[in-house]
Design an enzyme around this catalytic site. Structure first.
Site, PDB file in Angstrom:
ATOM      1  N   GLU A   1      -6.509   3.789  -3.302  1.00  0.00           N
ATOM      2  CA  GLU A   1      -6.829   2.864  -2.204  1.00  0.00           C
ATOM      3  C   GLU A   1      -6.557   1.445  -2.693  1.00  0.00           C
ATOM      4  OE1 GLU A   1     -10.889   3.689  -1.084  1.00  0.00           O
ATOM      5  OE2 GLU A   1     -10.421   5.802  -0.676  1.00  0.00           O
TER       6      GLU A   1
ATOM      7  N   SER B   1      -6.411   2.417 -10.854  1.00  0.00           N
ATOM      8  CA  SER B   1      -6.831   3.047 -12.119  1.00  0.00           C
ATOM      9  C   SER B   1      -8.291   3.484 -12.030  1.00  0.00           C
ATOM     10  CB  SER B   1      -6.685   2.048 -13.271  1.00  0.00           C
ATOM     11  OG  SER B   1      -5.358   1.600 -13.347  1.00  0.00           O
TER      12      SER B   1
ATOM     13  N   GLN C   1      29.705  -0.104 -34.085  1.00  0.00           N
ATOM     14  CA  GLN C   1      28.505   0.571 -34.606  1.00  0.00           C
ATOM     15  C   GLN C   1      27.241   0.192 -33.826  1.00  0.00           C
ATOM     16  OE1 GLN C   1      27.045  -0.218 -38.656  1.00  0.00           O
ATOM     17  NE2 GLN C   1      27.372   1.951 -39.055  1.00  0.00           N
TER      18      GLN C   1
ATOM     19  N   ILE D   1       1.043   6.219  -0.757  1.00  0.00           N
ATOM     20  CA  ILE D   1       1.088   7.672  -0.879  1.00  0.00           C
ATOM     21  C   ILE D   1       2.532   8.171  -0.770  1.00  0.00           C
ATOM     22  CG2 ILE D   1       0.228   9.857   0.063  1.00  0.00           C
ATOM     23  CD1 ILE D   1      -1.898   7.911  -1.327  1.00  0.00           C
TER      24      ILE D   1
ATOM     25  N   GLU E   1       0.479   8.013 -11.115  1.00  0.00           N
ATOM     26  CA  GLU E   1      -0.313   9.107 -11.707  1.00  0.00           C
ATOM     27  C   GLU E   1      -1.039   8.659 -12.974  1.00  0.00           C
ATOM     28  OE1 GLU E   1       1.023  13.135 -11.523  1.00  0.00           O
ATOM     29  OE2 GLU E   1       2.365  12.633  -9.872  1.00  0.00           O
TER      30      GLU E   1
ATOM     31  N   ARG F   1       1.211  15.625 -14.349  1.00  0.00           N
ATOM     32  CA  ARG F   1       1.759  14.591 -15.249  1.00  0.00           C
ATOM     33  C   ARG F   1       2.978  15.081 -16.038  1.00  0.00           C
ATOM     34  NH1 ARG F   1      -4.104  11.828 -16.507  1.00  0.00           N
ATOM     35  NH2 ARG F   1      -3.991  10.427 -14.734  1.00  0.00           N
TER      36      ARG F   1
ATOM     37  N   THR G   1      -1.439   4.688 -14.959  1.00  0.00           N
ATOM     38  CA  THR G   1      -0.512   3.832 -15.706  1.00  0.00           C
ATOM     39  C   THR G   1      -0.473   4.295 -17.171  1.00  0.00           C
ATOM     40  OG1 THR G   1      -2.213   2.275 -16.403  1.00  0.00           O
ATOM     41  CG2 THR G   1      -1.147   1.832 -14.268  1.00  0.00           C
TER      42      THR G   1
ATOM     43  N   ARG H   1      35.315   1.778 -21.739  1.00  0.00           N
ATOM     44  CA  ARG H   1      35.383   0.307 -21.651  1.00  0.00           C
ATOM     45  C   ARG H   1      36.081  -0.247 -22.905  1.00  0.00           C
ATOM     46  NH1 ARG H   1      35.775  -4.329 -18.792  1.00  0.00           N
ATOM     47  NH2 ARG H   1      34.622  -6.040 -19.785  1.00  0.00           N
TER      48      ARG H   1
HETATM   49  C1  LIG Z   1       5.633   3.936  -5.630  1.00  0.00           C
HETATM   50  C2  LIG Z   1       4.234   4.409  -5.817  1.00  0.00           C
HETATM   51  C3  LIG Z   1       3.889   5.700  -5.440  1.00  0.00           C
HETATM   52  C4  LIG Z   1       2.576   6.152  -5.575  1.00  0.00           C
HETATM   53  N1  LIG Z   1       2.236   7.413  -5.146  1.00  0.00           N
HETATM   54  C5  LIG Z   1       0.923   7.754  -5.099  1.00  0.00           C
HETATM   55  C6  LIG Z   1       0.514   8.993  -4.491  1.00  0.00           C
HETATM   56  O1  LIG Z   1       1.331   9.802  -4.054  1.00  0.00           O
HETATM   57  N2  LIG Z   1      -0.825   9.252  -4.393  1.00  0.00           N
HETATM   58  C7  LIG Z   1      -1.768   8.398  -4.862  1.00  0.00           C
HETATM   59  O2  LIG Z   1      -2.945   8.690  -4.716  1.00  0.00           O
HETATM   60  N3  LIG Z   1      -1.409   7.235  -5.485  1.00  0.00           N
HETATM   61  C8  LIG Z   1      -0.091   6.902  -5.600  1.00  0.00           C
HETATM   62  N4  LIG Z   1       0.278   5.703  -6.191  1.00  0.00           N
HETATM   63  C9  LIG Z   1      -0.742   4.865  -6.781  1.00  0.00           C
HETATM   64  C10 LIG Z   1      -0.675   4.801  -8.302  1.00  0.00           C
HETATM   65  O3  LIG Z   1      -1.134   5.989  -8.872  1.00  0.00           O
HETATM   66  C11 LIG Z   1      -1.455   3.542  -8.750  1.00  0.00           C
HETATM   67  O4  LIG Z   1      -0.654   2.441  -8.395  1.00  0.00           O
HETATM   68  C12 LIG Z   1      -1.766   3.532 -10.243  1.00  0.00           C
HETATM   69  O5  LIG Z   1      -2.704   4.516 -10.562  1.00  0.00           O
HETATM   70  C13 LIG Z   1      -2.288   2.179 -10.742  1.00  0.00           C
HETATM   71  O6  LIG Z   1      -3.256   1.646  -9.903  1.00  0.00           O
HETATM   72  P1  LIG Z   1      -3.101   0.101  -9.415  1.00  0.00           P
HETATM   73  O7  LIG Z   1      -1.704  -0.022  -8.902  1.00  0.00           O
HETATM   74  O8  LIG Z   1      -4.189  -0.186  -8.462  1.00  0.00           O
HETATM   75  O9  LIG Z   1      -3.200  -0.758 -10.708  1.00  0.00           O
HETATM   76  P2  LIG Z   1      -4.564  -1.352 -11.363  1.00  0.00           P
HETATM   77  O10 LIG Z   1      -5.522  -0.255 -11.559  1.00  0.00           O
HETATM   78  O11 LIG Z   1      -4.991  -2.534 -10.569  1.00  0.00           O
HETATM   79  O12 LIG Z   1      -4.027  -1.816 -12.768  1.00  0.00           O
HETATM   80  C14 LIG Z   1      -3.384  -3.082 -12.967  1.00  0.00           C
HETATM   81  C15 LIG Z   1      -3.066  -3.206 -14.449  1.00  0.00           C
HETATM   82  O13 LIG Z   1      -4.279  -3.150 -15.221  1.00  0.00           O
HETATM   83  C16 LIG Z   1      -4.221  -2.109 -16.156  1.00  0.00           C
HETATM   84  N5  LIG Z   1      -5.532  -1.486 -16.294  1.00  0.00           N
HETATM   85  C17 LIG Z   1      -6.415  -1.147 -15.309  1.00  0.00           C
HETATM   86  N6  LIG Z   1      -7.497  -0.577 -15.829  1.00  0.00           N
HETATM   87  C18 LIG Z   1      -7.332  -0.544 -17.176  1.00  0.00           C
HETATM   88  C19 LIG Z   1      -8.108  -0.069 -18.263  1.00  0.00           C
HETATM   89  N7  LIG Z   1      -9.290   0.502 -18.084  1.00  0.00           N
HETATM   90  N8  LIG Z   1      -7.605  -0.197 -19.519  1.00  0.00           N
HETATM   91  C20 LIG Z   1      -6.392  -0.769 -19.713  1.00  0.00           C
HETATM   92  N9  LIG Z   1      -5.609  -1.238 -18.714  1.00  0.00           N
HETATM   93  C21 LIG Z   1      -6.073  -1.119 -17.468  1.00  0.00           C
HETATM   94  C22 LIG Z   1      -3.200  -1.125 -15.591  1.00  0.00           C
HETATM   95  O14 LIG Z   1      -2.636  -0.309 -16.609  1.00  0.00           O
HETATM   96  C23 LIG Z   1      -2.191  -2.066 -14.973  1.00  0.00           C
HETATM   97  O15 LIG Z   1      -1.320  -2.534 -15.953  1.00  0.00           O
HETATM   98  C24 LIG Z   1       1.597   5.292  -6.106  1.00  0.00           C
HETATM   99  C25 LIG Z   1       1.966   4.003  -6.533  1.00  0.00           C
HETATM  100  C26 LIG Z   1       3.248   3.560  -6.377  1.00  0.00           C
HETATM  101  C27 LIG Z   1       3.594   2.147  -6.801  1.00  0.00           C
END
Ligand SMILES: Cc1cc2nc3c(=O)[nH]c(=O)nc-3n(C[C@H](O)[C@H](O)[C@H](O)COP(=O)(O)OP(=O)(O)OC[C@H]3O[C@@H](n4cnc5c(N)ncnc54)[C@H](O)[C@@H]3O)c2cc1C
Length: 383
Positions: A126, A131, A278, A156, A363, A242, A365, A267
């Protein structure tokens, strides 16, 4: 390297490779440019029974496992990491039913998914809960024989295109992580809508949308497992999916490497192919080593899942994290080998680089994967 695949696994790999190279590769740039969902390719995949390779025979599949799912994902991604997601995103959306669904739910949904008649999607993220998946707000309130869903899922994969959605929602927010439950929601259910298609850096042919629930009434028969099992369903789903993201990363890296190797031999600069320098040779050697190491960890992890080993969260995270990092490094190096041409959309490698980036993000980060790995390592020292 010989991974000692059995006949069925070789058949899956070869079939996916053939479709990828003959049907997907020629249209990958077109779908990247137009950002359309590649339905004609989904039809080819469904006609070839690819969607059913990891689904048990009793539910209309071919009875393979996670290794077969990875082999297909890798080969499809070698041609296009975005189009491959029609398949891999469906696997992600299907795992909750496969792992925790009742026999009735499996009989109802798996045969159509196995035949490729219905795609699937998985919804946990959401706007305020990425994360930190434990902070989701989408609510499922019990009402007699129904649950009423309210809330918005973000980004999604396959949203709008898929027919079957597995959704994690809170049934009791006072219980924290134990208050989440998993549901199946069918496209077309009243109160379920989709947001506009997101405009993305890479995997542009993959449909990414919001899934919006407004008083969306679903039968209680669509609850997966029991109330309170939502996060367990989600975490076990990720253990299984994963390796698939990791396989997507290996495929993207391999596709970029294939193009870079070919280009390096053709190329000419300073009167000779750049492959005679190399500096280029060492880049190619490093890329090949990294891809092979990533592939080895992916296949080993997939085999562990298929062998029924229970606690594979660490290995699954290692595979996803390592392969994602390799994909980013290898595709960036592929662009470097192409020089200025690599930066041009006319050539295939910039797309591989854009597509690779997502494998470090979704899935979980790669920072979150490292957290999971470290937590397991530290827990191990306390035994
Ligand atoms: C193209 C795309 C497709 C997706 N498909 C799906 C899907 O099918 N279903 C679904 O449910 N979701 C989906 N997602 C969501 C995706 O899983 C999330 O974007 C991801 O889990 C990260 O959440 P966030 O983007 O809110 O980042 P945030 O959680 O806001 O994180 C931002 C940054 O902070 C870091 N961070 C956060 N918490 C910590 C911590 N505790 N320790 C260290 N670093 C941290 C993160 O690594 C990242 O670098 C999709 C996302 C994208 C972009």
């Amino acid at each position: 390297m010989d991974y000692l695949l059995n006949e069925q696994q070789k058949m899956v790999r070869d079939l996916a490779r053939q479709i990828a190279q003959e049907k997907i590769k020629p249209v990958a740039a077109h779908y990247d440019e137009t950002e359309e969902f590649a339905w004609p390719i989904m039809k080819i995949l469904s006609d070839s029974d690819i969607f059913g390779i990891y689904i048990p025979e009793q539910y209309g599949g071919l009875g393979g496992g996670i290794l077969e799912m990875c082999l297909a994902t890798e080969e499809l991604s070698r041609a296009c990491g975005a189009i491959a997601l029609g398949f891999a995103g469906t696997a992600l959306g299907t795992f909750p039913i496969l792992l925790y669904g009742s026999d009735e739910q499996k009989k109802k949904y798996l045969p159509d998914i196995a035949k490729g008649k219905r795609l699937a999607a998985f919804c946990i993220t959401e706007a305020e809960a990425g994360s930190d998946a434990g902070s989701i707000k989408t609510n499922a309130k019990k009402d007699g024989d129904y649950y009423i869903l309210n809330g918005t899922k973000q980004w999604i994969t396959n949203a709008g295109e898929a027919e079957v959605y597995t959704v994690i929602a809170m049934t009791d927010k006072t219980k924290g992580a134990r208050g989440a439950s998993a549901f199946i929601v069918e496209k077309g259910t009243k109160g379920m809508e989709f947001g506009a298609k997101e405009k993305k850096l890479g995997i542009r042919a993959s449909a990414t949308r919001e899934v919006i629930f407004t008083d969306c009434k679903i039968p209680k028969a669509n609850l997966i497992s029991k109330e309170g099992m939502g996060f367990i369903v989600a975490m076990k789903t990720f253990d299984n999916s994963r390796p698939g993201v990791a396989a997507q990363a290996v495929g993207i890296a391999q596709g970029a490497f294939d193009a870079a190797l070919d280009y390096a031999t053709k190329r000419i600069q300073f009167g000779q192919p750049i492959s005679s320098f190399q500096a280029i040779q060492h880049m190619l050697a490093d890329m090949a080593m990294q891809i092979e190491a990533a592939r080895a960890i992916v296949y080993s992890t997939a085999r562990m899942v298929d062998a029924g080993i229970k606690d594979i969260a660490k290995e699954s995270s290692m595979a996803k994290c390592y392969a994602g990092d390799v994909a980013m490094k290898v595709t960036t190096d592929a662009v470097q080998i192409f020089g200025g041409y690599g930066y041009m959309r006319e050539y295939p490698v910039e797309k591989f680089m854009r597509d690779a980036k997502i494998t470090q993000i979704y899935e979980g980060t790669n920072q979150i994967q490292r957290n999971v790995i470290a937590a397991h390592l530290i827990k191990g020292t306390k035994k």
